[in-house]
Design a protein around this motif. Structure first.
Motif: not given
Length: 249
Positions: A78-102
């Protein structure tokens, strides 16, 4: 005596808390605009549901029916609050975004015809299918499942949901920005399979139930996120999905 409900097709089985050898996990839930929480049961994701994205990923969309993969329920954030954060995952050299309708499912159904499928939609939201792209590319080369590349912790951030009665998908666009720079933009009408078709096809494989989420696919323009980046996804008429990428989990 407190009890917990476990959903299984068309019935609820009740167990006293004393029957569990461990405390049941907390239910993952997302905010609803105007108040309330939406409990998450399952998360389904549609792969390559926009023509341009299919092409940029090296596929021929004219030959592919919809295909699906999963994220665990607690991958939803849930990132509905202001200043929400999501941690960069472990074991990952290249994190990608994919914006979507849910899509948020509020009804039950199996093997639904298209004309009945839309009736299962409780509401809509905006989310990001975060992807360990380096691990996904490796899995593709080795013909292995995508579990580690798609279903990791915090891989499904979603903004506040809006009831279906308050949102009309017609004529809407989706846009994703990283640090204020637009990276993705498309009309939702450019989805290869629309929401009703997605639900109908998915319900031929799984019995859908209240609490299910369906990420409907991403348009072209996917790309990297780095620690400190601000990711913002918007769809006209829905609350945004916005978060900053924090340090590694």
């Amino acid at each position: 005596v407190r009890s917990a409900g476990i959903y299984w097709p068309s019935r609820v089985l009740l167990f006293a808390m004393a029957d569990f050898v461990l405390a049941p996990p907390e239910t993952t839930a997302l905010a609803v605009e105007g108040g309330g929480r939406f409990p998450v049961r399952r998360i389904y994701c549609v792969g390559r549901n926009y023509w341009e994205h299919s092409i940029e990923m090296g596929a021929d969309p004219s030959r592919e029916p919809p295909f699906f993969f999963h994220k665990p329920p607690d991958a939803a954030v849930d990132v509905s609050a202001d200043k929400a954060e999501v941690p960069f995952p472990s074991e990952c050299g290249e994190l990608h975004y994919e914006g979507e309708l849910v899509l948020a499912i509020g009804g039950e159904g199996h093997a639904l015809p298209v004309d009945a499928a839309a009736g299962l939609i409780w509401g809509y939201g905006v989310g990001v299918d975060l992807t360990r792209r380096d691990l996904q590319n490796e899995a593709k080369r080795m013909k292995r499942p995508w579990c580690a590349s798609k279903g990791f912790d915090f891989s499904g951030p979603v903004g506040a949901l809006v009831p279906a009665s308050k949102f009309d998908i017609a004529g809407k666009t989706i846009s994703l920005k990283v640090n204020g720079e637009q990276k993705q933009s498309s009309e939702l009408a450019k989805m290869i399979w629309n929401p009703a078709e997605i639900i109908s096809h998915l319900s031929s494989f799984y019995r859908l139930a209240p609490g299910d989420l369906i990420f409907t696919g991403t348009p072209a323009g996917v790309g990297p996120l780095r620690e400190g980046d601000l990711c913002e996804v918007t769809v006209d008429g829905l609350p945004p999905c916005a978060f900053r990428v924090a340090t590694k989990a």
